[in-house]
Design a protein around this motif. Structure first.
Motif, PDB file in Angstrom:
ATOM      1  N   PHE A  82     -21.127  30.370   3.418  1.00 26.89           N
ATOM      2  CA  PHE A  82     -22.138  29.329   3.593  1.00 26.89           C
ATOM      3  C   PHE A  82     -22.999  29.528   4.840  1.00 26.89           C
ATOM      4  O   PHE A  82     -23.821  28.687   5.152  1.00 26.89           O
ATOM      5  N   GLY A  83     -22.775  30.608   5.566  1.00 31.54           N
ATOM      6  CA  GLY A  83     -23.610  30.909   6.724  1.00 31.54           C
ATOM      7  C   GLY A  83     -23.300  30.098   7.964  1.00 31.54           C
ATOM      8  O   GLY A  83     -24.163  29.924   8.820  1.00 31.54           O
ATOM      9  N   PHE A  84     -22.085  29.594   8.091  1.00 31.30           N
ATOM     10  CA  PHE A  84     -21.694  28.829   9.267  1.00 31.30           C
ATOM     11  C   PHE A  84     -20.880  29.636  10.262  1.00 31.30           C
ATOM     12  O   PHE A  84     -20.357  29.094  11.224  1.00 31.30           O
ATOM     13  N   ASP A  85     -20.750  30.938  10.002  1.00 32.19           N
ATOM     14  CA  ASP A  85     -19.970  31.769  10.932  1.00 32.19           C
ATOM     15  C   ASP A  85     -20.784  32.036  12.185  1.00 32.19           C
ATOM     16  O   ASP A  85     -21.991  31.915  12.212  1.00 32.19           O
ATOM     17  N   GLU A  86     -20.068  32.383  13.239  1.00 32.53           N
ATOM     18  CA  GLU A  86     -20.740  32.599  14.525  1.00 32.53           C
ATOM     19  C   GLU A  86     -21.072  34.061  14.694  1.00 32.53           C
ATOM     20  O   GLU A  86     -20.390  34.942  14.382  1.00 32.53           O
TER      21      GLU A  86
END
Length: 86
Positions: A82-86
């Protein structure tokens, strides 16, 4: 609802489904194996101790720690998806 909100809602629904599944596994191991199925499991020995006793004293803790690592791995994959990684 905006696309960003739909994205975040889908993320949290998947996160909650992971939590429900993992907590259900933990409940079944700790309550089921340690209390409900104790008599059947006591017919099996592990390290000199009855398996029902072992699950009640040690097994549920080990399973809980393993589930923590499984949850971390699942959440890392979900964050990347979902593209929430850092």
């Amino acid at each position: 609802m905006s696309e960003k909100q739909k994205h975040a809602t889908a993320y949290w629904k998947k996160n909650l489904s992971y939590l429900i599944i993992l907590l259900t596994i933990w409940f079944l191991v700790s309550y089921g194996a340690g209390i409900l199925f104790k008599e059947e499991l006591n017919n099996i020995k592990l390290g000199g101790f009855k398996l029902g006793f072992w699950f009640a004293q040690q097994g549920s803790i080990y399973v809980f720690v393993i589930l923590i690592f499984v949850y971390v791995r699942l959440m890392n994959k979900l964050d990347k998806k979902f593209g929430f990684d850092e």
